[in-house]
Scaffold this active site. Sequence first.
Site, PDB file in Angstrom:
ATOM      1  N   ASN A 145     -75.910   1.531 106.866  1.00  0.00           N
ATOM      2  CA  ASN A 145     -76.530   0.808 105.752  1.00  0.00           C
ATOM      3  C   ASN A 145     -77.714   1.619 105.246  1.00  0.00           C
ATOM      4  O   ASN A 145     -78.343   2.358 105.995  1.00  0.00           O
ATOM      5  CB  ASN A 145     -77.012  -0.572 106.223  1.00  0.00           C
ATOM      6  CG  ASN A 145     -77.572  -1.407 105.083  1.00  0.00           C
ATOM      7  OD1 ASN A 145     -77.015  -1.439 103.976  1.00  0.00           O
ATOM      8  ND2 ASN A 145     -78.689  -2.080 105.325  1.00  0.00           N
ATOM      9  N   ARG A 182     -74.719  -8.833 101.562  1.00  0.00           N
ATOM     10  CA  ARG A 182     -74.085  -9.924 102.269  1.00  0.00           C
ATOM     11  C   ARG A 182     -74.058  -9.589 103.765  1.00  0.00           C
ATOM     12  O   ARG A 182     -73.836  -8.438 104.136  1.00  0.00           O
ATOM     13  CB  ARG A 182     -72.658 -10.057 101.731  1.00  0.00           C
ATOM     14  CG  ARG A 182     -72.012 -11.329 102.076  1.00  0.00           C
ATOM     15  CD  ARG A 182     -70.640 -11.425 101.449  1.00  0.00           C
ATOM     16  NE  ARG A 182     -69.886 -12.418 102.182  1.00  0.00           N
ATOM     17  CZ  ARG A 182     -70.020 -13.702 102.002  1.00  0.00           C
ATOM     18  NH1 ARG A 182     -70.868 -14.155 101.103  1.00  0.00           N
ATOM     19  NH2 ARG A 182     -69.330 -14.557 102.731  1.00  0.00           N
ATOM     20  N   SER A 207     -84.614   3.663 104.668  1.00  0.00           N
ATOM     21  CA  SER A 207     -84.090   3.894 106.011  1.00  0.00           C
ATOM     22  C   SER A 207     -82.571   3.846 105.975  1.00  0.00           C
ATOM     23  O   SER A 207     -81.993   2.894 105.448  1.00  0.00           O
ATOM     24  CB  SER A 207     -84.556   2.787 106.979  1.00  0.00           C
ATOM     25  OG  SER A 207     -85.954   2.584 106.908  1.00  0.00           O
ATOM     26  N   ASP A 218     -80.834  -6.033 109.034  1.00  0.00           N
ATOM     27  CA  ASP A 218     -81.505  -4.726 108.938  1.00  0.00           C
ATOM     28  C   ASP A 218     -82.226  -4.343 110.235  1.00  0.00           C
ATOM     29  O   ASP A 218     -83.296  -3.733 110.209  1.00  0.00           O
ATOM     30  CB  ASP A 218     -82.496  -4.705 107.748  1.00  0.00           C
ATOM     31  CG  ASP A 218     -81.806  -5.007 106.423  1.00  0.00           C
ATOM     32  OD1 ASP A 218     -80.689  -4.513 106.211  1.00  0.00           O
ATOM     33  OD2 ASP A 218     -82.389  -5.735 105.605  1.00  0.00           O
ATOM     34  N   HIS A 254     -81.384   0.951 103.450  1.00  0.00           N
ATOM     35  CA  HIS A 254     -82.322  -0.137 103.170  1.00  0.00           C
ATOM     36  C   HIS A 254     -83.562   0.432 102.479  1.00  0.00           C
ATOM     37  O   HIS A 254     -84.116   1.442 102.943  1.00  0.00           O
ATOM     38  CB  HIS A 254     -82.715  -0.846 104.465  1.00  0.00           C
ATOM     39  CG  HIS A 254     -83.666  -1.979 104.230  1.00  0.00           C
ATOM     40  ND1 HIS A 254     -83.259  -3.181 103.684  1.00  0.00           N
ATOM     41  CD2 HIS A 254     -85.005  -2.074 104.417  1.00  0.00           C
ATOM     42  CE1 HIS A 254     -84.316  -3.970 103.552  1.00  0.00           C
ATOM     43  NE2 HIS A 254     -85.382  -3.331 103.983  1.00  0.00           N
TER      44      HIS A 254
HETATM   45  C1  GRF Z   1     -80.465  -0.067  96.997  1.00  0.00           C
HETATM   46  O1  GRF Z   1     -81.833  -0.037  96.774  1.00  0.00           O
HETATM   47  C2  GRF Z   1     -80.174  -0.352  98.446  1.00  0.00           C
HETATM   48  O2  GRF Z   1     -81.094   0.218  99.316  1.00  0.00           O
HETATM   49  C3  GRF Z   1     -80.284  -1.857  98.483  1.00  0.00           C
HETATM   50  O3  GRF Z   1     -79.725  -2.297  97.286  1.00  0.00           O
HETATM   51  C4  GRF Z   1     -79.822  -1.276  96.306  1.00  0.00           C
HETATM   52  C5  GRF Z   1     -78.441  -0.984  95.840  1.00  0.00           C
HETATM   53  O4  GRF Z   1     -78.409  -0.047  94.795  1.00  0.00           O
HETATM   54  N1  GRF Z   1     -79.669  -2.384  99.685  1.00  0.00           N
HETATM   55  P1  GRF Z   1     -77.028   0.576  94.342  1.00  0.00           P
HETATM   56  O5  GRF Z   1     -76.042  -0.565  94.137  1.00  0.00           O
HETATM   57  O6  GRF Z   1     -76.567   1.532  95.401  1.00  0.00           O
HETATM   58  O7  GRF Z   1     -77.341   1.271  93.045  1.00  0.00           O
END
Ligand code: GRF
Length: 202
Positions: free
Chosen positions: A106, A90, A135, A144, A108
């Site tokens: 974050n 979000r 990243s 991002d 990504h």
């Molecule tokens: C991860 O791949 C993260 O990079 C992306 O969403 C996924 C979340 O996985 N933004 P989790 O909920 O931490 O298992």
Amino acid sequence: MRFAVMASGRGSNFQALIDARTGGELLDVELVQLIVNKREAQAIARAEEAGIPWKFIDSEAMSRAEFDQRALTVLHECGTEAVVLAGFMRLLTPVFISTFRHHILNIHPALLPNFPGAHAHRDVLAAGVNESGCSAHLVDEGIDTGPIILQQSVDVLPDDTEESLAARILPHEHRLLPEAVRLLAAGRLKVDGSIVRILPKK
Ligand code: GRF
């Protein structure tokens, strides 16, 4: 440093932070609060297991501004100094971001600045590139787009699916995110415009 985590789902990156903390790798870090925007988020069970307070704020039931206001209230109440977005699907408002400027991390699942957004693996496969990765970055107002802290590349294989690529990248996310948290807590991230410099250990 007192960190809060925001998550929407599975929470394996949140678990990586809990495990790093338990394993003694994050001595300067406290995980003080989890906020989820989905009632069914598996991250909740992980917080309960680890004894971390959690709060569900229903993002479907209110505007983006109201969600962020409520989240900020919770975060202020528990003395949050920095926020980790661990699979938090979000966008945050500029008000939220400026409140924690350069203190929101974050993770990504692609090599930014390429392939931002919610469908990174799909976009990587559609583009036919032979390298992807993950990243850890600071969050700014874009999607991002914030300054990159750490990256790890992995090969994209000819037969990869979104699932196989995600599975190859995820263990690297679990390593990079705690490392970025550790660097922020140790005061070793210096933001220089759109660049993050990692300062040497004192
Ligand atoms: C991860 O791949 C993260 O990079 C992306 O969403 C996924 C979340 O996985 N933004 P989790 O909920 O931490 O298992």
